[in-house]
Design a protein around this motif. Sequence first.
Motif, PDB file in Angstrom:
ATOM      1  N   GLY A 195       4.627 -11.205   7.146  1.00 32.69           N
ATOM      2  CA  GLY A 195       5.807 -10.224   6.886  1.00 32.69           C
ATOM      3  C   GLY A 195       5.097  -9.018   7.288  1.00 32.69           C
ATOM      4  O   GLY A 195       5.985  -7.919   7.613  1.00 32.69           O
ATOM      5  N   TRP A 196       3.944  -8.371   6.819  1.00 40.85           N
ATOM      6  CA  TRP A 196       3.462  -7.402   7.206  1.00 40.85           C
ATOM      7  C   TRP A 196       3.290  -7.222   8.770  1.00 40.85           C
ATOM      8  O   TRP A 196       3.371  -6.082   9.122  1.00 40.85           O
ATOM      9  CB  TRP A 196       2.022  -7.244   6.714  1.00 40.85           C
ATOM     10  CG  TRP A 196       1.715  -6.989   5.316  1.00 40.85           C
ATOM     11  CD1 TRP A 196       1.087  -7.719   4.337  1.00 40.85           C
ATOM     12  CD2 TRP A 196       2.213  -5.856   4.508  1.00 40.85           C
ATOM     13  NE1 TRP A 196       1.094  -6.883   3.010  1.00 40.85           N
ATOM     14  CE2 TRP A 196       1.760  -5.886   3.077  1.00 40.85           C
ATOM     15  CE3 TRP A 196       2.835  -4.709   4.662  1.00 40.85           C
ATOM     16  CZ2 TRP A 196       2.347  -4.954   2.228  1.00 40.85           C
ATOM     17  CZ3 TRP A 196       3.294  -3.798   4.036  1.00 40.85           C
ATOM     18  CH2 TRP A 196       2.813  -4.007   2.620  1.00 40.85           C
ATOM     19  N   ALA A 212       0.044 -16.465   0.897  1.00 43.76           N
ATOM     20  CA  ALA A 212      -0.639 -15.491   1.699  1.00 43.76           C
ATOM     21  C   ALA A 212      -0.435 -15.499   3.214  1.00 43.76           C
ATOM     22  O   ALA A 212      -0.571 -14.498   3.872  1.00 43.76           O
ATOM     23  CB  ALA A 212      -2.311 -15.771   1.382  1.00 43.76           C
ATOM     24  N   ILE A 213      -0.102 -16.572   3.772  1.00 42.38           N
ATOM     25  CA  ILE A 213       0.086 -16.574   5.206  1.00 42.38           C
ATOM     26  C   ILE A 213       1.729 -15.814   5.533  1.00 42.38           C
ATOM     27  O   ILE A 213       1.749 -15.373   6.497  1.00 42.38           O
ATOM     28  CB  ILE A 213       0.256 -18.298   5.860  1.00 42.38           C
ATOM     29  CG1 ILE A 213      -1.261 -18.669   5.655  1.00 42.38           C
ATOM     30  CG2 ILE A 213       0.657 -18.123   7.174  1.00 42.38           C
ATOM     31  CD1 ILE A 213      -1.191 -20.178   5.629  1.00 42.38           C
ATOM     32  N   ALA A 214       2.647 -16.397   4.435  1.00 44.61           N
ATOM     33  CA  ALA A 214       3.867 -15.735   4.604  1.00 44.61           C
ATOM     34  C   ALA A 214       3.773 -14.164   4.529  1.00 44.61           C
ATOM     35  O   ALA A 214       4.357 -13.474   5.057  1.00 44.61           O
ATOM     36  CB  ALA A 214       4.750 -16.084   3.631  1.00 44.61           C
ATOM     37  N   GLN A 215       2.852 -13.621   3.512  1.00 44.44           N
ATOM     38  CA  GLN A 215       2.792 -12.356   3.310  1.00 44.44           C
ATOM     39  C   GLN A 215       2.140 -11.726   4.638  1.00 44.44           C
ATOM     40  O   GLN A 215       2.760 -10.510   4.840  1.00 44.44           O
ATOM     41  CB  GLN A 215       1.486 -11.997   2.248  1.00 44.44           C
ATOM     42  CG  GLN A 215       1.358 -10.498   1.745  1.00 44.44           C
ATOM     43  CD  GLN A 215       2.446  -9.879   1.263  1.00 44.44           C
ATOM     44  OE1 GLN A 215       3.527 -10.053   1.122  1.00 44.44           O
ATOM     45  NE2 GLN A 215       1.922  -8.652   0.495  1.00 44.44           N
ATOM     46  N   PRO A 218       8.935   4.279   0.586  1.00 41.52           N
ATOM     47  CA  PRO A 218       7.858   3.739   0.021  1.00 41.52           C
ATOM     48  C   PRO A 218       7.706   2.919  -1.071  1.00 41.52           C
ATOM     49  O   PRO A 218       6.869   2.019  -1.307  1.00 41.52           O
ATOM     50  CB  PRO A 218       7.237   5.301  -0.650  1.00 41.52           C
ATOM     51  CG  PRO A 218       8.542   6.057  -0.719  1.00 41.52           C
ATOM     52  CD  PRO A 218       9.336   5.665   0.536  1.00 41.52           C
ATOM     53  N   GLU A 219       8.917   2.790  -1.764  1.00 43.34           N
ATOM     54  CA  GLU A 219       9.217   1.871  -2.786  1.00 43.34           C
ATOM     55  C   GLU A 219       9.338   0.211  -2.158  1.00 43.34           C
ATOM     56  O   GLU A 219       8.426  -0.592  -2.729  1.00 43.34           O
ATOM     57  CB  GLU A 219      10.559   1.921  -3.606  1.00 43.34           C
ATOM     58  CG  GLU A 219      10.694   1.123  -4.915  1.00 43.34           C
ATOM     59  CD  GLU A 219       9.632   1.266  -5.946  1.00 43.34           C
ATOM     60  OE1 GLU A 219       9.620   0.527  -6.987  1.00 43.34           O
ATOM     61  OE2 GLU A 219       8.909   2.422  -5.790  1.00 43.34           O
ATOM     62  N   LYS A 240       6.006  -4.642  -2.035  1.00 46.13           N
ATOM     63  CA  LYS A 240       5.294  -5.799  -1.029  1.00 46.13           C
ATOM     64  C   LYS A 240       4.012  -5.576  -1.404  1.00 46.13           C
ATOM     65  O   LYS A 240       3.206  -6.916  -1.350  1.00 46.13           O
ATOM     66  CB  LYS A 240       5.652  -5.612   0.265  1.00 46.13           C
ATOM     67  CG  LYS A 240       5.075  -6.536   1.483  1.00 46.13           C
ATOM     68  CD  LYS A 240       5.720  -6.988   2.654  1.00 46.13           C
ATOM     69  CE  LYS A 240       5.270  -7.841   3.439  1.00 46.13           C
ATOM     70  NZ  LYS A 240       5.394  -9.318   2.961  1.00 46.13           N
ATOM     71  N   ALA A 241       3.279  -4.629  -1.370  1.00 47.48           N
ATOM     72  CA  ALA A 241       1.871  -4.414  -1.684  1.00 47.48           C
ATOM     73  C   ALA A 241       1.522  -5.140  -2.912  1.00 47.48           C
ATOM     74  O   ALA A 241       0.132  -5.615  -3.267  1.00 47.48           O
ATOM     75  CB  ALA A 241       1.366  -2.938  -1.639  1.00 47.48           C
ATOM     76  N   ALA A 242       2.235  -5.107  -4.030  1.00 46.63           N
ATOM     77  CA  ALA A 242       1.996  -5.797  -5.315  1.00 46.63           C
ATOM     78  C   ALA A 242       1.528  -7.055  -4.989  1.00 46.63           C
ATOM     79  O   ALA A 242       0.603  -7.638  -5.994  1.00 46.63           O
ATOM     80  CB  ALA A 242       3.233  -5.548  -6.180  1.00 46.63           C
ATOM     81  N   LEU A 243       2.036  -7.778  -4.124  1.00 44.46           N
ATOM     82  CA  LEU A 243       1.697  -9.178  -3.843  1.00 44.46           C
ATOM     83  C   LEU A 243       0.286  -9.483  -3.499  1.00 44.46           C
ATOM     84  O   LEU A 243      -0.405 -10.404  -4.027  1.00 44.46           O
ATOM     85  CB  LEU A 243       2.604  -9.994  -2.918  1.00 44.46           C
ATOM     86  CG  LEU A 243       2.498 -11.201  -2.737  1.00 44.46           C
ATOM     87  CD1 LEU A 243       2.607 -12.364  -4.113  1.00 44.46           C
ATOM     88  CD2 LEU A 243       3.676 -12.055  -1.650  1.00 44.46           C
ATOM     89  N   GLU A 244      -0.202  -8.567  -2.742  1.00 41.86           N
ATOM     90  CA  GLU A 244      -1.658  -8.432  -2.564  1.00 41.86           C
ATOM     91  C   GLU A 244      -2.598  -8.477  -3.704  1.00 41.86           C
ATOM     92  O   GLU A 244      -3.510  -9.139  -3.842  1.00 41.86           O
ATOM     93  CB  GLU A 244      -2.141  -7.095  -1.693  1.00 41.86           C
ATOM     94  CG  GLU A 244      -1.406  -7.007  -0.364  1.00 41.86           C
ATOM     95  CD  GLU A 244      -1.518  -8.070   0.513  1.00 41.86           C
ATOM     96  OE1 GLU A 244      -2.645  -8.495   0.386  1.00 41.86           O
ATOM     97  OE2 GLU A 244      -0.820  -8.590   1.485  1.00 41.86           O
ATOM     98  N   ASP A 245      -2.243  -7.672  -4.901  1.00 42.45           N
ATOM     99  CA  ASP A 245      -2.786  -7.699  -6.060  1.00 42.45           C
ATOM    100  C   ASP A 245      -2.968  -9.272  -6.633  1.00 42.45           C
ATOM    101  O   ASP A 245      -3.836  -9.701  -7.339  1.00 42.45           O
ATOM    102  CB  ASP A 245      -2.369  -6.875  -7.103  1.00 42.45           C
ATOM    103  CG  ASP A 245      -2.624  -5.369  -6.843  1.00 42.45           C
ATOM    104  OD1 ASP A 245      -3.397  -5.363  -6.014  1.00 42.45           O
ATOM    105  OD2 ASP A 245      -1.574  -4.672  -7.148  1.00 42.45           O
TER     106      ASP A 245
END
Length: 150
Positions: free
Chosen positions: A132-133, A126-129, A12-13, A18-23
Amino acid sequence: MSQRINGYAVAPEAYRIKAALEDYFKTTALEPSLIHLIKVRVSQINHCAYCLHMHREEALKDGDTEKRLLLLDAWRESGMFSPRERAALCWAESLTHIADSHANDADYEAMRAEFNEKDAVDLTFAIAQINGWNRIAVPLRQVHPQDKLR
């Protein structure tokens, strides 16, 4: 299809980080609608059903249309996308297929004609993110909760 590993339960960490970048993307000048288009298009290319479910629904909720999302795979042949969206989609495809495209100069120049330097970097992140997902969800066979036969 069945899930191979529940990555979120196991690590989960890593997901939280990784989700923090969405913010971060919410603080940029990139339009949410543009980010949704990028996420859906890249997920189409990468065949990520989980992300397609999620980001299509988010796009619709934020005001995009079913018609545009249905034509997204054929955006080059459609007049429903703005020059800015087209430049972003071209760059997204180039980066998603980077082994073949090498992020070529023509795609970069088309993107830069629509995006200033800061927005170009944010768009690239954003594209790299989303790539990655996709590269997490596809190999772990992450199943979207609504992914059921009718």
